[in-house]
Design a protein around this motif. Structure first.
Motif, PDB file in Angstrom:
ATOM      1  N   SER A   1       0.842  -1.193   0.000  1.00 37.35           N
ATOM      2  CA  SER A   1       0.000   0.000   0.000  1.00 37.35           C
ATOM      3  C   SER A   1       0.873   1.236   0.000  1.00 37.35           C
ATOM      4  O   SER A   1       1.957   1.250   0.602  1.00 37.35           O
ATOM      5  CB  SER A   1      -0.915   0.020   1.235  1.00 37.35           C
ATOM      6  OG  SER A   1      -1.693   1.200   1.269  1.00 37.35           O
ATOM      7  N   ALA A   2       0.411   2.268  -0.685  1.00 26.54           N
ATOM      8  CA  ALA A   2       1.008   3.603  -0.581  1.00 26.54           C
ATOM      9  C   ALA A   2      -0.133   4.602  -0.553  1.00 26.54           C
ATOM     10  O   ALA A   2      -1.101   4.485  -1.310  1.00 26.54           O
ATOM     11  CB  ALA A   2       1.939   3.895  -1.755  1.00 26.54           C
ATOM     12  N   VAL A   3      -0.033   5.558   0.359  1.00 31.94           N
ATOM     13  CA  VAL A   3      -1.082   6.556   0.546  1.00 31.94           C
ATOM     14  C   VAL A   3      -0.416   7.927   0.659  1.00 31.94           C
ATOM     15  O   VAL A   3       0.686   8.053   1.220  1.00 31.94           O
ATOM     16  CB  VAL A   3      -1.928   6.249   1.799  1.00 31.94           C
ATOM     17  CG1 VAL A   3      -2.970   7.341   2.039  1.00 31.94           C
ATOM     18  CG2 VAL A   3      -2.619   4.893   1.652  1.00 31.94           C
ATOM     19  N   PHE A   4      -1.095   8.945   0.116  1.00 36.76           N
ATOM     20  CA  PHE A   4      -0.545  10.295   0.077  1.00 36.76           C
ATOM     21  C   PHE A   4      -1.528  11.295   0.678  1.00 36.76           C
ATOM     22  O   PHE A   4      -2.741  11.101   0.631  1.00 36.76           O
ATOM     23  CB  PHE A   4      -0.264  10.712  -1.374  1.00 36.76           C
ATOM     24  CG  PHE A   4       0.540   9.696  -2.134  1.00 36.76           C
ATOM     25  CD1 PHE A   4       1.917   9.651  -2.028  1.00 36.76           C
ATOM     26  CD2 PHE A   4      -0.095   8.744  -2.927  1.00 36.76           C
ATOM     27  CE1 PHE A   4       2.650   8.697  -2.698  1.00 36.76           C
ATOM     28  CE2 PHE A   4       0.633   7.784  -3.606  1.00 36.76           C
ATOM     29  CZ  PHE A   4       2.011   7.757  -3.495  1.00 36.76           C
ATOM     30  N   VAL A   5      -0.967  12.375   1.202  1.00 33.61           N
ATOM     31  CA  VAL A   5      -1.758  13.554   1.528  1.00 33.61           C
ATOM     32  C   VAL A   5      -1.595  14.519   0.370  1.00 33.61           C
ATOM     33  O   VAL A   5      -0.478  14.905   0.022  1.00 33.61           O
ATOM     34  CB  VAL A   5      -1.305  14.209   2.843  1.00 33.61           C
ATOM     35  CG1 VAL A   5      -2.048  15.530   3.069  1.00 33.61           C
ATOM     36  CG2 VAL A   5      -1.542  13.269   4.013  1.00 33.61           C
ATOM     37  N   LEU A   6      -2.711  14.872  -0.251  1.00 33.60           N
ATOM     38  CA  LEU A   6      -2.726  15.828  -1.353  1.00 33.60           C
ATOM     39  C   LEU A   6      -3.387  17.114  -0.876  1.00 33.60           C
ATOM     40  O   LEU A   6      -4.403  17.075  -0.184  1.00 33.60           O
ATOM     41  CB  LEU A   6      -3.508  15.284  -2.553  1.00 33.60           C
ATOM     42  CG  LEU A   6      -3.158  13.893  -3.087  1.00 33.60           C
ATOM     43  CD1 LEU A   6      -3.987  13.594  -4.327  1.00 33.60           C
ATOM     44  CD2 LEU A   6      -1.680  13.765  -3.390  1.00 33.60           C
ATOM     45  N   GLU A   7      -2.792  18.245  -1.267  1.00 30.51           N
ATOM     46  CA  GLU A   7      -3.342  19.549  -0.898  1.00 30.51           C
ATOM     47  C   GLU A   7      -3.298  20.493  -2.079  1.00 30.51           C
ATOM     48  O   GLU A   7      -2.508  20.308  -3.018  1.00 30.51           O
ATOM     49  CB  GLU A   7      -2.519  20.211   0.219  1.00 30.51           C
ATOM     50  CG  GLU A   7      -2.413  19.477   1.515  1.00 30.51           C
ATOM     51  CD  GLU A   7      -1.559  20.251   2.508  1.00 30.51           C
ATOM     52  OE1 GLU A   7      -1.887  21.420   2.810  1.00 30.51           O
ATOM     53  OE2 GLU A   7      -0.541  19.691   2.960  1.00 30.51           O
ATOM     54  N   GLU A   8      -4.109  21.524  -2.004  1.00 28.39           N
ATOM     55  CA  GLU A   8      -4.016  22.612  -2.959  1.00 28.39           C
ATOM     56  C   GLU A   8      -2.724  23.371  -2.667  1.00 28.39           C
ATOM     57  O   GLU A   8      -2.386  23.630  -1.514  1.00 28.39           O
ATOM     58  CB  GLU A   8      -5.236  23.511  -2.823  1.00 28.39           C
ATOM     59  CG  GLU A   8      -5.470  24.436  -3.983  1.00 28.39           C
ATOM     60  CD  GLU A   8      -4.788  25.769  -3.793  1.00 28.39           C
ATOM     61  OE1 GLU A   8      -4.373  26.363  -4.803  1.00 28.39           O
ATOM     62  OE2 GLU A   8      -4.668  26.208  -2.637  1.00 28.39           O
ATOM     63  N   LEU A   9      -1.958  23.673  -3.699  1.00 27.48           N
ATOM     64  CA  LEU A   9      -0.617  24.229  -3.548  1.00 27.48           C
ATOM     65  C   LEU A   9      -0.593  25.503  -2.718  1.00 27.48           C
ATOM     66  O   LEU A   9       0.275  25.664  -1.845  1.00 27.48           O
ATOM     67  CB  LEU A   9      -0.006  24.491  -4.926  1.00 27.48           C
ATOM     68  CG  LEU A   9       1.365  25.178  -4.946  1.00 27.48           C
ATOM     69  CD1 LEU A   9       2.409  24.357  -4.209  1.00 27.48           C
ATOM     70  CD2 LEU A   9       1.801  25.437  -6.389  1.00 27.48           C
ATOM     71  N   ALA A  10      -1.519  26.405  -2.961  1.00 23.33           N
ATOM     72  CA  ALA A  10      -1.513  27.681  -2.239  1.00 23.33           C
ATOM     73  C   ALA A  10      -1.636  27.463  -0.734  1.00 23.33           C
ATOM     74  O   ALA A  10      -0.941  28.102   0.067  1.00 23.33           O
ATOM     75  CB  ALA A  10      -2.634  28.583  -2.749  1.00 23.33           C
ATOM     76  N   GLY A  11      -2.516  26.531  -0.339  1.00 23.33           N
ATOM     77  CA  GLY A  11      -2.680  26.240   1.077  1.00 23.33           C
ATOM     78  C   GLY A  11      -1.444  25.615   1.683  1.00 23.33           C
ATOM     79  O   GLY A  11      -1.052  25.933   2.811  1.00 23.33           O
ATOM     80  N   ALA A  12      -0.800  24.727   0.938  1.00 25.66           N
ATOM     81  CA  ALA A  12       0.424  24.098   1.427  1.00 25.66           C
ATOM     82  C   ALA A  12       1.519  25.138   1.634  1.00 25.66           C
ATOM     83  O   ALA A  12       2.273  25.087   2.617  1.00 25.66           O
ATOM     84  CB  ALA A  12       0.879  23.024   0.446  1.00 25.66           C
ATOM     85  N   ARG A  13       1.610  26.086   0.716  1.00 29.87           N
ATOM     86  CA  ARG A  13       2.631  27.127   0.851  1.00 29.87           C
ATOM     87  C   ARG A  13       2.347  28.049   2.037  1.00 29.87           C
ATOM     88  O   ARG A  13       3.267  28.478   2.732  1.00 29.87           O
ATOM     89  CB  ARG A  13       2.721  27.927  -0.448  1.00 29.87           C
ATOM     90  CG  ARG A  13       3.517  27.207  -1.529  1.00 29.87           C
ATOM     91  CD  ARG A  13       3.569  27.985  -2.823  1.00 29.87           C
ATOM     92  NE  ARG A  13       4.494  27.352  -3.771  1.00 29.87           N
ATOM     93  CZ  ARG A  13       4.504  27.583  -5.071  1.00 29.87           C
ATOM     94  NH1 ARG A  13       3.626  28.436  -5.601  1.00 29.87           N
ATOM     95  NH2 ARG A  13       5.373  26.975  -5.855  1.00 29.87           N
ATOM     96  N   ARG A  14       1.070  28.346   2.259  1.00 30.05           N
ATOM     97  CA  ARG A  14       0.725  29.229   3.380  1.00 30.05           C
ATOM     98  C   ARG A  14       1.162  28.647   4.712  1.00 30.05           C
ATOM     99  O   ARG A  14       1.581  29.380   5.608  1.00 30.05           O
ATOM    100  CB  ARG A  14      -0.787  29.486   3.394  1.00 30.05           C
ATOM    101  CG  ARG A  14      -1.251  30.539   2.414  1.00 30.05           C
ATOM    102  CD  ARG A  14      -2.666  31.005   2.721  1.00 30.05           C
ATOM    103  NE  ARG A  14      -3.644  29.930   2.630  1.00 30.05           N
ATOM    104  CZ  ARG A  14      -4.297  29.600   1.519  1.00 30.05           C
ATOM    105  NH1 ARG A  14      -4.050  30.268   0.393  1.00 30.05           N
ATOM    106  NH2 ARG A  14      -5.182  28.625   1.522  1.00 30.05           N
TER     107      ARG A  14
END
Length: 422
Positions: A242-255
């Motif tokens: 298994s492999a699982v990721f946390v995905l976010e909108e880039l702007a929020g990740a940068r903030r």
């Protein structure tokens, strides 16, 4: 309208050869193999008796006795991987709106292990024609419906947004992440827990692949049985993981100052509508998926630094995708390192696409291309640079990872280092 850009900020991996991202990358970068003779059951009756098994202790990896009783092995792997990804992301999930957090989990064969085990119990190892359901685990329904995988991951992280299982055969791990990206882009979620899990090493699965001679009979040398692109290859090695990721909108990740492993810049999926297991040798459908993924990423083929191949170790597949790379990338295909990690961790069916995304992202993170293990005798019809035997230091800012599955599924994803603007 400006398109929302999606990045990976957390990774969790449970794979053959070690639990966790660190152990996974150590295996790949070291060119070591995790294939061995099957130990989960007596494989003597089968043509292929090798697999890439995980030495997995559910309790030691943080699952409670109730969780272990409730969940099939594949669901357990997914939850452990998801918890690692969440911790790695640094996101304070308790501070987020749970309705803006979603889950997508891919799986090709669902709870095969649990169903196989429970059938043996209720049928007294097949001796009873009329089975006795009272011997079954109380959560047998969860084994029957793969949607339980997404539900378990959602419960583990407190996600109350969109929750989906994607089952498109061996491209499930790519397609589940691709679906998650679209949910963020369209505004249905701000954070997605996305990935895949499969635990298919069971008698029923081995029997199915034996019947079509898809798995290798190289039982006398399990460590070197998986040989993508090698002239002596004779089938794939079944795996799990298994492999699982946390995905976010880039702007929020940068903030929030998050570490962004990669941007998912492009994704596409196609079906050849040709044959259940067969592939056309010209690679046209995979090339089409690659072309569309590149177009979505607003990139040319000559900007790809590394190709993480499907590389199953069957002659049909290896030649098909080699042709696809040439069709899409042209002469640049000959200058681009290509490798298959299935040579080391086997083919975990629906999970492998996500596991290969993890490998691709880590290749970018470390500027190291993992090798194709066991590649000693190149197939003359596979004439690209397949990085044989030893990992290679290589400036890697853009990766193409592809998948191919029974039913005619072809998927491609482009991963890049996030740029300030597109």
């Amino acid at each position: 309208m400006t398109r929302r850009r999606v990045v990976i900020t957390g990774i969790g991996v449970v794979a053959p050869g070690g639990i966790g991202v660190k152990n996974f990358w150590s295996l790949l970068s070291g060119g070591r193999t995790a294939t061995r003779g099957i130990t989960f059951f007596d494989p003597a009756q089968f043509r292929s008796r090798v697999a890439a098994e995980i030495d997995f202790d559910a309790e030691a990896n943080g699952l409670s006795p109730q969780e272990i009783r409730r969940m099939d092995r594949a669901a357990q792997l997914a939850v452990v991987a998801a918890r690692e990804a969440v911790e790695d992301s640094g996101l304070a999930f308790g501070d987020l709106d749970p309705y803006r957090i979603g889950t997508t989990i891919g799986s090709a064969v669902g709870a095969t292990t649990g169903l196989d085990q429970e059938y043996r119990v209720v049928s007294d190892s097949g001796r009873l024609e009329l089975v006795d359901h009272t011997y079954a685990v109380p959560h047998l329904y969860n084994y029957l419906v793969p949607s339980s995988f997404a539900a378990e991951v959602a419960w583990a992280v407190g996600a109350e947004g969109p929750s989906t299982v994607v089952s498109t055969g061996c491209t499930s791990g790519l397609d589940s992440v691709g679906h998650a990206v679209e949910l963020i882009r369209e505004g249905s979620a701000d954070v997605m827990i996305a990935g895949a899990s499969d635990a298919p090493i069971s008698p029923i699965t081995m029997a199915c692949f034996d019947a079509i001679k898809a798995t290798t009979p190289r039982n006398d040398d399990p460590e070197h049985a998986s040989r993508p692109f090698d002239g002596t290859r004779n089938g794939f090695v079944l795996g799990e993981g298994s492999a699982v990721f946390v995905l976010e909108e880039l702007a929020g990740a940068r903030r929030r100052g998050a570490h962004t492993y990669a941007e998912i810049a492009g994704y596409a999926s196609r079906c050849n509508a040709f044959h259940m297991t067969g592939l056309r040798p010209d690679g046209a459908e995979m090339a089409e998926a690659i072309d569309v993924a590149l177009a979505e990423a607003r990139m040319n083929g000559d900007e790809i630094d590394y190709i993480n191949a499907h590389g199953s170790g069957t002659k049909q597949n290896d030649r098909h995708e080699t042709a696809a790379f040439k069709k899409s990338l042209g002469d640049h295909a000959y200058r681009t390192p290509v490798s298959s990690i299935k040579s080391m961790v086997g083919h975990s069916l629906g999970a492998i696409g996500s596991i290969e995304i993890a490998a691709s992202v880590l290749a970018m993170e470390h500027h190291v291309v993992p090798p194709t293990a066991n590649l000693h005798t190149p197939d003359p019809q596979c004439d690209l640079d397949y990085v044989p035997l030893t990992a290679r230091e290589w400036a890697t800012d853009a990766v193409l990872t592809v998948g191919s599955g029974f039913g005619g599924f072809q998927s491609a994803m482009v991963l890049t280092r996030p740029k300030r603007s597109v």
